[in-house]
Write an enzyme that holds these catalytic residues in place. Structure first.
Site, mmCIF file in Angstrom:
data_model
loop_
_atom_site.group_PDB
_atom_site.id
_atom_site.type_symbol
_atom_site.label_atom_id
_atom_site.label_comp_id
_atom_site.label_asym_id
_atom_site.label_seq_id
_atom_site.Cartn_x
_atom_site.Cartn_y
_atom_site.Cartn_z
ATOM 1 N N SER A 61 0.826 -1.208 0.000
ATOM 2 C CA SER A 61 0.000 0.000 0.000
ATOM 3 C C SER A 61 0.859 1.256 0.000
ATOM 4 C CB SER A 61 -1.037 0.041 1.117
ATOM 5 O OG SER A 61 -1.983 1.068 0.824
ATOM 6 N N HIS A 66 4.873 13.865 6.205
ATOM 7 C CA HIS A 66 4.826 15.293 5.896
ATOM 8 C C HIS A 66 5.352 16.044 7.113
ATOM 9 C CE1 HIS A 66 2.352 14.231 2.451
ATOM 10 N NE2 HIS A 66 1.616 13.508 3.281
ATOM 11 N N CYS A 81 -1.757 -3.559 3.362
ATOM 12 C CA CYS A 81 -2.795 -4.534 3.021
ATOM 13 C C CYS A 81 -2.287 -5.946 3.316
ATOM 14 C CB CYS A 81 -3.173 -4.409 1.547
ATOM 15 S SG CYS A 81 -3.870 -2.829 1.102
#
Length: 103
Positions: A61, A66, A81
């Site tokens: 995934s 940030h 996943c």
């Protein structure tokens, strides 16, 4: 379940560290490797006057980081996943634990 997600907000992180795109990228790659996940692509965006985003596409995934150095803040989002048991997500030695320290 379809997978698992880790969302973290980290405060009071070293402002200089949050501006270091190369170091952030290297730390993400180390974490992905340590967790036995598979990196497909990694994108790094440095913002002016400050801030960095590191977006990693995983076979399983994604991992997004940030930073807002002016607020000493880092946002982390990982979605995998797979079953949680697949990933080795806990540091097991003092040196590995030190690598997880952001200050």
């Amino acid at each position: 379940s379809i997978g698992y997600q880790i969302i973290a907000e980290l405060y009071d992180v070293s402002e200089n560290w949050l501006k270091d795109a190369k170091e952030l990228k290297n730390l993400i790659i180390e974490g992905i490797t340590f967790s036995k996940l598979t990196m497909q692509e990694i994108f790094v965006k440095e913002y002016q006057p400050h801030g960095v985003s590191v977006i990693t596409i995983l076979t399983e995934s994604h991992c997004h980081v940030h930073t807002w150095p002016e607020f000493k803040y880092l946002s982390l989002d990982i979605f995998v996943c797979e079953k949680p048991e697949k990933a080795n997500t806990e540091p097991t030695t003092p040196s590995q634990l030190k690598k997880c320290t952001l200050n």
